[in-house]
Design a protein around this motif. Structure first.
Motif, short mmCIF file in Angstrom:
data_model
loop_
_atom_site.label_atom_id
_atom_site.label_comp_id
_atom_site.label_asym_id
_atom_site.label_seq_id
_atom_site.Cartn_x
_atom_site.Cartn_y
_atom_site.Cartn_z
N CYS A 8 -9.08 69.26 -7.99
CA CYS A 8 -8.91 69.34 -9.44
C CYS A 8 -8.93 67.93 -10.03
CB CYS A 8 -7.59 70.03 -9.77
SG CYS A 8 -7.23 70.04 -11.53
N VAL A 10 -7.65 67.09 -12.81
CA VAL A 10 -6.44 66.82 -13.57
C VAL A 10 -5.26 66.48 -12.65
CG1 VAL A 10 -4.78 67.82 -15.21
CG2 VAL A 10 -7.23 68.33 -15.45
N CYS A 11 -5.01 67.31 -11.61
CA CYS A 11 -3.81 67.12 -10.80
C CYS A 11 -4.12 66.76 -9.34
CB CYS A 11 -2.92 68.36 -10.85
SG CYS A 11 -3.69 69.81 -10.10
N CYS A 34 -8.26 75.73 -10.17
CA CYS A 34 -7.11 74.93 -9.76
C CYS A 34 -5.94 75.88 -9.48
CB CYS A 34 -6.74 73.94 -10.87
SG CYS A 34 -5.21 73.07 -10.50
N LYS A 36 -2.83 75.22 -9.31
CA LYS A 36 -1.63 74.89 -10.09
C LYS A 36 -1.71 75.48 -11.49
CE LYS A 36 0.65 70.78 -8.35
NZ LYS A 36 0.99 69.38 -8.67
N HIS A 40 -6.62 73.72 -15.93
CA HIS A 40 -7.04 72.38 -15.52
C HIS A 40 -8.55 72.29 -15.32
CE1 HIS A 40 -2.91 71.00 -13.74
NE2 HIS A 40 -2.89 71.18 -15.06
#
Ligand SMILES: [Zn+2]
Length: 64
Positions: A8, A10-11, A34, A36, A40
């Motif tokens: 990902c 983003v994270c 993603c 999470k 994302h």
């Protein structure tokens, strides 16, 4: 590049891989989400040759 190695943006979590098929076309495709947070990053692979390869590989891994 293997789908399992995509992270990902983003994270930095390793993306979850799902197999799905188109409602209208019935053609299989690969969805990357993603784990999470689905907001994302999400990606779709619809190249039929590539999808076929991944399906065959996962069948060898998971189907006994
Ligand atoms: Zn994420």
């Amino acid at each position: 590049m293997a789908v399992e190695s995509i992270k990902c943006l983003v994270c930095n979590e390793t993306m979850g891989v799902k197999l799905a098929s188109g409602r209208k076309s019935g053609k299989p495709f690969i969805m990357l989400v993603c784990p999470k947070d689905g907001r994302h990053f999400r990606a779709f692979i619809t190249d039929q040759n590539y999808v076929k390869q991944v399906v065959e590989k996962s069948e060898r891994l998971y189907c006994k």
